[in-house]
Enzyme design. Structure first.
Site, PDB file in Angstrom:
ATOM      1  N   CYS A  49       6.627  -7.117   6.898  1.00 11.29           N
ATOM      2  CA  CYS A  49       7.728  -6.562   7.678  1.00 11.29           C
ATOM      3  C   CYS A  49       8.299  -7.652   8.565  1.00 11.29           C
ATOM      4  O   CYS A  49       7.566  -8.509   9.060  1.00 11.29           O
ATOM      5  CB  CYS A  49       7.230  -5.398   8.545  1.00 11.29           C
ATOM      6  SG  CYS A  49       8.569  -4.467   9.336  1.00 11.29           S
ATOM      7  N   GLU A  90       0.819  -1.203   0.000  1.00 12.21           N
ATOM      8  CA  GLU A  90       0.000   0.000   0.000  1.00 12.21           C
ATOM      9  C   GLU A  90       0.859   1.262   0.000  1.00 12.21           C
ATOM     10  O   GLU A  90       1.959   1.287   0.540  1.00 12.21           O
ATOM     11  CB  GLU A  90      -0.932  -0.016   1.228  1.00 12.21           C
ATOM     12  CG  GLU A  90      -1.922  -1.163   1.107  1.00 12.21           C
ATOM     13  CD  GLU A  90      -2.802  -1.397   2.329  1.00 12.21           C
ATOM     14  OE1 GLU A  90      -3.935  -1.848   2.141  1.00 12.21           O
ATOM     15  OE2 GLU A  90      -2.362  -1.151   3.460  1.00 12.21           O
ATOM     16  N   CYS A 118       6.880  -4.975  15.898  1.00 11.85           N
ATOM     17  CA  CYS A 118       6.329  -3.938  16.777  1.00 11.85           C
ATOM     18  C   CYS A 118       4.883  -4.310  17.108  1.00 11.85           C
ATOM     19  O   CYS A 118       4.067  -4.534  16.207  1.00 11.85           O
ATOM     20  CB  CYS A 118       6.399  -2.577  16.097  1.00 11.85           C
ATOM     21  SG  CYS A 118       8.050  -2.159  15.545  1.00 11.85           S
ATOM     22  N   CYS A 130       1.705  -2.346  15.595  1.00  8.70           N
ATOM     23  CA  CYS A 130       1.653  -2.037  14.156  1.00  8.70           C
ATOM     24  C   CYS A 130       0.947  -3.144  13.377  1.00  8.70           C
ATOM     25  O   CYS A 130       1.260  -4.326  13.542  1.00  8.70           O
ATOM     26  CB  CYS A 130       3.068  -1.848  13.623  1.00  8.70           C
ATOM     27  SG  CYS A 130       3.134  -1.495  11.864  1.00  8.70           S
ATOM     28  N   CYS A 152       3.398   8.617   1.084  1.00  6.51           N
ATOM     29  CA  CYS A 152       3.904   7.670   2.080  1.00  6.51           C
ATOM     30  C   CYS A 152       4.061   6.331   1.364  1.00  6.51           C
ATOM     31  O   CYS A 152       3.083   5.756   0.892  1.00  6.51           O
ATOM     32  CB  CYS A 152       2.913   7.566   3.244  1.00  6.51           C
ATOM     33  SG  CYS A 152       3.355   6.314   4.453  1.00  6.51           S
ATOM     34  N   SER A 175      11.628   5.658  14.973  1.00  4.98           N
ATOM     35  CA  SER A 175      10.444   5.312  15.760  1.00  4.98           C
ATOM     36  C   SER A 175      10.913   4.901  17.139  1.00  4.98           C
ATOM     37  O   SER A 175      11.355   3.769  17.342  1.00  4.98           O
ATOM     38  CB  SER A 175       9.697   4.170  15.082  1.00  4.98           C
ATOM     39  OG  SER A 175       9.361   4.573  13.779  1.00  4.98           O
ATOM     40  N   LEU A 176      10.837   5.816  18.066  1.00  3.22           N
ATOM     41  CA  LEU A 176      11.417   5.583  19.388  1.00  3.22           C
ATOM     42  C   LEU A 176      10.395   4.962  20.349  1.00  3.22           C
ATOM     43  O   LEU A 176      10.576   3.880  20.863  1.00  3.22           O
ATOM     44  CB  LEU A 176      11.959   6.898  19.940  1.00  3.22           C
ATOM     45  CG  LEU A 176      12.762   6.784  21.229  1.00  3.22           C
ATOM     46  CD1 LEU A 176      14.057   6.031  20.993  1.00  3.22           C
ATOM     47  CD2 LEU A 176      13.037   8.161  21.808  1.00  3.22           C
ATOM     48  N   HIS A 177       9.329   5.685  20.580  1.00  2.70           N
ATOM     49  CA  HIS A 177       8.205   5.247  21.420  1.00  2.70           C
ATOM     50  C   HIS A 177       8.525   5.037  22.896  1.00  2.70           C
ATOM     51  O   HIS A 177       7.624   5.082  23.730  1.00  2.70           O
ATOM     52  CB  HIS A 177       7.519   4.005  20.844  1.00  2.70           C
ATOM     53  CG  HIS A 177       7.049   4.190  19.430  1.00  2.70           C
ATOM     54  ND1 HIS A 177       6.251   5.234  19.040  1.00  2.70           N
ATOM     55  CD2 HIS A 177       7.290   3.477  18.300  1.00  2.70           C
ATOM     56  CE1 HIS A 177       6.012   5.148  17.747  1.00  2.70           C
ATOM     57  NE2 HIS A 177       6.633   4.103  17.265  1.00  2.70           N
TER      58      HIS A 177
HETATM   59  N1  SAH Z   1       9.458   0.518   9.819  1.00  3.32           N
HETATM   60  C1  SAH Z   1       9.560   1.933   9.794  1.00  3.32           C
HETATM   61  C2  SAH Z   1       8.543   2.626   8.901  1.00  3.32           C
HETATM   62  C3  SAH Z   1       7.112   2.182   8.938  1.00  3.32           C
HETATM   63  S1  SAH Z   1       6.092   2.627  10.289  1.00  3.32           S
HETATM   64  C4  SAH Z   1       9.507   2.495  11.188  1.00  3.32           C
HETATM   65  O1  SAH Z   1       9.283   1.729  12.117  1.00  3.32           O
HETATM   66  O2  SAH Z   1       9.762   3.678  11.374  1.00  3.32           O
HETATM   67  C5  SAH Z   1       5.852   4.346  10.234  1.00  3.32           C
HETATM   68  C6  SAH Z   1       5.576   4.945  11.600  1.00  3.32           C
HETATM   69  O3  SAH Z   1       4.274   4.558  12.086  1.00  3.32           O
HETATM   70  C7  SAH Z   1       6.560   4.502  12.667  1.00  3.32           C
HETATM   71  O4  SAH Z   1       6.936   5.599  13.451  1.00  3.32           O
HETATM   72  C8  SAH Z   1       5.729   3.535  13.490  1.00  3.32           C
HETATM   73  O5  SAH Z   1       6.241   3.380  14.785  1.00  3.32           O
HETATM   74  C9  SAH Z   1       4.389   4.187  13.445  1.00  3.32           C
HETATM   75  N2  SAH Z   1       3.278   3.294  13.789  1.00  3.32           N
HETATM   76  C10 SAH Z   1       3.206   1.959  13.646  1.00  3.32           C
HETATM   77  N3  SAH Z   1       2.007   1.505  14.058  1.00  3.32           N
HETATM   78  C11 SAH Z   1       1.304   2.586  14.466  1.00  3.32           C
HETATM   79  C12 SAH Z   1      -0.023   2.771  14.974  1.00  3.32           C
HETATM   80  N4  SAH Z   1      -0.857   1.756  15.124  1.00  3.32           N
HETATM   81  N5  SAH Z   1      -0.413   4.045  15.264  1.00  3.32           N
HETATM   82  C13 SAH Z   1       0.417   5.079  15.074  1.00  3.32           C
HETATM   83  N6  SAH Z   1       1.668   4.957  14.593  1.00  3.32           N
HETATM   84  C14 SAH Z   1       2.108   3.727  14.291  1.00  3.32           C
END
Ligand code: SAH
Length: 345
Positions: A113, A93, A117, A120, A106, A219-221
């Protein structure tokens, strides 16, 4: 599926060599490149300035793989999500995100993947394969065309935040960016491209060494190891200490500040200790924080924190002179928002 080689997997010198060996003039490579990259030709028959003998040679030896829109959905906020079919039938997508001043594409870098995570949707799909450079490039071309058609303005920005982990498909991602930014491709500025990674230290160092010009988002979180590992299990092997070393290396080499992407969840990273750990990390390496709205993937373990907690994050970051922005979700009604890409179609 054809066993012939995809002509777009060659670079111009390789094509020149093949042409000369087969008694065609080497300048034809440049014309062919113009057709396949600039004009997005889908067949050799379109290449009207080539001699017939060359068209026949190309048809006998190569194919042009291209992506097809399998399904297009438009959100009430203007966001467009495309499910695109690849030459071997896989679907990924890509999303067009319109705002007042920007049109952002995007794009996906992998089918599925390999990271896991927990929050996700893409992580629920196994990694099937890496996308080829032309498959990434074609997503950008497609969204540029949709931008002109639906919004009468060109694409302005590209984010690698679709399906997949870009740094686990590092060669092809870099090669696609080469095409996106080159004059023989789309000629876009690398400053308008953000590569988002979940944080693969080895690869961050590697791209820093290559002198790349795009921006990096991580993507730290969570800035606390145990918490990050509980939501991003690969952090167990590539922990924050390693990540920080790699990011410092990136900054020293590129002088480009890092954006941390950060979602705040109830009961996971909504306490003062979480904010304090983030501030500490941000102070050590020039960076800013993008607080992303959580897009539900129907897991009761993950609930977006209250506005008050988010406001506290912003206030604390602000008072420590760390730039913080809040990113609202787009295209939620069609599952096009961050982390929701999972081929429901
Ligand atoms: N693999 C890469 C790029 C894809 S995800 C990465 O991890 O950065 C793109 C962004 O969306 C990342 O910051 C990821 O942490 C965030 N993301 C993933 N699932 C999400 C969700 N359910 N809600 C909000 N952001 C999310």
């Amino acid at each position: 599926m054809s066993s012939k080689k995809d002509i777009r997997s060659l670079d111009e010198d390789e094509l020149k060599e093949i042409l000369t060996i087969n008694s065609f003039k080497s300048f034809r490579a440049n014309q062919i490149f113009h057709w396949i990259w600039k004009k997005s030709a889908h067949s050799f028959d379109e290449m009207s300035n080539l001699p017939e003998s060359l068209i026949k040679f190309l048809k006998d030896n190569f194919v042009i793989n291209f992506i097809k829109v399998h399904r297009m959905q438009k959100s009430s906020d203007g966001t467009i999500k495309n499910a695109i079919k690849l030459f071997d039938g896989y679907i990924v997508e890509c999303v067009l995100i319109p705002t007042k001043n920007r049109i952002t594409a995007c794009v996906s870098s992998q089918v599925g993947c390999s990271l896991n995570c927990k929050f996700c949707a893409t992580a629920k799909l196994k990694r099937m394969r890496n996308l080829n450079p032309d498959e990434i490039y074609d997503q950008v071309v497609l969204i540029h065309q949709q931008s002109i058609e639906h919004f009468q303005r060109p694409l302005t920005n590209i984010v690698f935040m679709g399906m997949g982990e870009p740094l686990m498909n590092y060669n092809n991602v870099l090669s696609s960016i080469g095409k996106i930014t080159s004059k023989s491709g789309l000629g876009m500025s690398p400053k308008r491209i953000v590569v988002s990674t979940s944080g693969i230290p080895k690869m961050i160092k590697k791209i820093a060494d290559q002198g790349v010009k795009f921006k990096l988002a991580v993507s730290l979180h969570s800035a606390i190891d145990e918490k990050r590992t509980s939501i991003m299990p690969f952090n167990d092997k590539m922990n924050l200490g390693e990540l920080e070393k790699a990011l410092k290396y990136w900054y020293d080499k590129t002088k480009k500040i890092i954006t941390y992407e950060y979602v705040v969840w109830k009961g996971i990273n909504d306490r003062d200790e979480d904010i304090a750990a983030l501030v500490k990390l941000c102070k050590r390496i020039p960076s800013k924080v993008n607080l992303i709205q959580y897009n539900s993937i129907d897991d009761p373990g993950f609930v977006q924190a209250s506005d008050d907690v988010i406001a506290k994050y912003v206030k604390t970051l602000d008072s420590n002179k760390i730039k913080a922005t809040i990113r609202k979700s787009r295209g939620q009604d069609i599952d096009a928002a961050c982390g929701q890409l999972a081929n429901k179609s």
